[in-house]
Design an enzyme around this catalytic site. Structure first.
Site, PDB file in Angstrom:
ATOM      1  N   CYS A   1      44.284  70.322  28.823  1.00 51.18           N
ATOM      2  CA  CYS A   1      43.454  70.588  30.161  1.00 51.18           C
ATOM      3  C   CYS A   1      44.124  70.415  31.295  1.00 51.18           C
ATOM      4  O   CYS A   1      43.710  70.920  32.458  1.00 51.18           O
ATOM      5  CB  CYS A   1      42.276  69.446  30.040  1.00 51.18           C
ATOM      6  SG  CYS A   1      41.259  69.505  28.468  1.00 51.18           S
TER       7      CYS A   1
ATOM      8  N   HIS B   1      38.770  69.238  36.751  1.00 54.73           N
ATOM      9  CA  HIS B   1      38.815  69.564  35.389  1.00 54.73           C
ATOM     10  C   HIS B   1      37.461  69.338  34.898  1.00 54.73           C
ATOM     11  O   HIS B   1      36.711  68.181  35.377  1.00 54.73           O
ATOM     12  CB  HIS B   1      39.840  68.659  34.594  1.00 54.73           C
ATOM     13  CG  HIS B   1      39.507  69.292  33.140  1.00 54.73           C
ATOM     14  ND1 HIS B   1      39.289  70.318  32.520  1.00 54.73           N
ATOM     15  CD2 HIS B   1      39.341  68.448  32.170  1.00 54.73           C
ATOM     16  CE1 HIS B   1      39.139  70.404  31.427  1.00 54.73           C
ATOM     17  NE2 HIS B   1      39.154  68.999  30.868  1.00 54.73           N
TER      18      HIS B   1
ATOM     19  N   ASN C   1      33.507  72.566  28.883  1.00 49.55           N
ATOM     20  CA  ASN C   1      34.929  72.309  29.072  1.00 49.55           C
ATOM     21  C   ASN C   1      36.013  73.478  28.391  1.00 49.55           C
ATOM     22  O   ASN C   1      35.815  73.517  27.217  1.00 49.55           O
ATOM     23  CB  ASN C   1      35.212  70.989  28.366  1.00 49.55           C
ATOM     24  CG  ASN C   1      36.881  70.636  28.702  1.00 49.55           C
ATOM     25  OD1 ASN C   1      37.468  71.560  28.983  1.00 49.55           O
ATOM     26  ND2 ASN C   1      36.895  69.459  28.087  1.00 49.55           N
TER      27      ASN C   1
END
Ligand code: UT7
Length: 333
Positions: A117, A257, A287
């Site tokens: 990520c 994020h 996500n």
């Protein structure tokens, strides 16, 4: 002579058409719309269905085409393509080369980066190094993932979280006081088992057994990852703000994020930045791993102004995390 900096001069993005809603997930695992909204903050996520296309390069080509439409550039002027992804089309070759070929960037050298990520901010750092070295002037950074291929739709602990999407930015040399100003990137490989895909790599190659045991899907110790994400993102954000003399008032945007709305809120609160200055689209896209930050920049691009102080921050498997401070380089057209 003035210092050469790397500045973002354009943003592109793409998310697939199919919307996987919480209502649909309720039919797959023992969960509820209310639980997912309260504990994660997601209403729906986009999924790349085989009927639409296949592979991360499908989304990346769409994102680069979007960038080309908005920011006219000669594809042959791009010297390098750096693609952050944990879900490449193939183990080899890299998805950067596939994307560059299909978008006409045939003079660029191309490679992928895997930092889960945190991939986008890691890739930006690498691309910035190319530019500030003086050797290159134009580098395309792509970041995105198809996490639906790694989501176990029999595991309620993980499957509601993930979605598919991809963004890209053009990074160019400038001598103006805009662009990438500072960054702090960190990694800790001591506890990989808390967030990993156990099989399919060189340590545990795919076999009938690993597939039967569903080890080709993401496993996550949610609470452990949550704690590490909050403390590490807060720590690097505070450090980068302090060493650049930025108070909450000076920060125009935080681009976190998008893993969990509660993580995003905790980071914003600790930095004393109000919610309206925080880019949040987790409710729509979930996500998308390396894709979350460039997809936010893509959505917010019309609201960004030259000189805006922006902090990007991410946390992901590895663990990897970091914060990047940049001054936005252009006004909306
Ligand atoms: O992007 C990379 C980095 N990743 C992250 O930053 C993710 C960080 N972690 C998280 O966001 C959260 O930990 C999760 C969203 C993964 C989980 O939320 P949580 O509030 O930490 O839940 P939990 O794992 O502590 O589970 C609490 C309860 C459990 O039930 P019991 O044992 O208390 O009866 C779970 O079984 O919630 C249950 N649960 C669910 N219930 C309904 C877990 N998932 C679900 C679900 N629906 N989907």
């Amino acid at each position: 002579m003035s210092k050469v900096r790397a500045v973002i001069t354009g943003v592109g993005g793409y998310v697939p058409n199919y919307r996987l809603t919480n209502a649909e997930l309720e039919k797959m695992v023992d969960t509820s719309d209310e639980w997912i909204l309260q504990r994660i903050g997601i209403k729906e996520r986009r999924i790349l269905k085989p009927e639409e296309g296949r592979g991360i390069s499908y989304l990346a080509v769409k994102a680069v085409e979007d960038l080309k439409r908005k920011h006219d550039f000669d594809p042959l002027s791009v010297e390098a393509v750096v693609f952050a992804t944990s879900t490449p089309d193939y183990i080899l070759p890299n998805s950067a080369a596939l994307t560059a070929y299909r978008t006409g960037l045939t003079r660029a050298f191309c490679f992928d980066i895997e930092a889960a990520c945190s991939g986008f901010i890691y890739a930006l750092e690498v691309a910035e190094g190319f530019i500030t070295s003086g050797k290159y002037k134009k580098v395309l950074v792509i970041a995105g993932d198809i996490l639906s291929i790694l989501a176990n739709y029999q595991d309620r602990n993980t499957c509601p979280i993930f979605g598919d999407g991809c963004g890209c930015v053009m990074l160019e040399a400038t001598t103006e006081e805009v662009g990438m100003m500072d960054s702090i990137l960190r990694s800790d490989g001591s506890i990989p088992e808390h967030l990993h895909v156990a099989a399919g790599g060189s340590f545990r190659p795919t076999s009938h057994e690993t597939v039967d045991q569903r080890q080709h899907y993401i496993y996550q110790e949610g609470r452990v990852v949550f704690k590490h994400a909050v403390s590490n993102m807060v720590s690097v954000c505070e450090e980068i703000a302090k060493r650049n003399n930025l108070t909450g008032q000076d920060i125009d945007w935080i681009v976190p994020h998008q893993a969990n709305l509660r993580i995003i809120d905790a980071v914003a609160q600790r930095l004393d930045v109000s919610r309206e200055k925080v880019m949040i689209n987790i409710e729509k896209f979930g996500n998308t791993s390396a894709g979350t930050i460039p997809i936010c920049l893509w959505e917010w691009e019309p609201r960004l102004r030259k000189g805006d102080n922006i902090i990007l921050t991410a946390f992901g498997a590895g663990f990897t995390w970091g914060a990047t401070y940049l001054k936005w380089g252009y006004d909306p057209t």
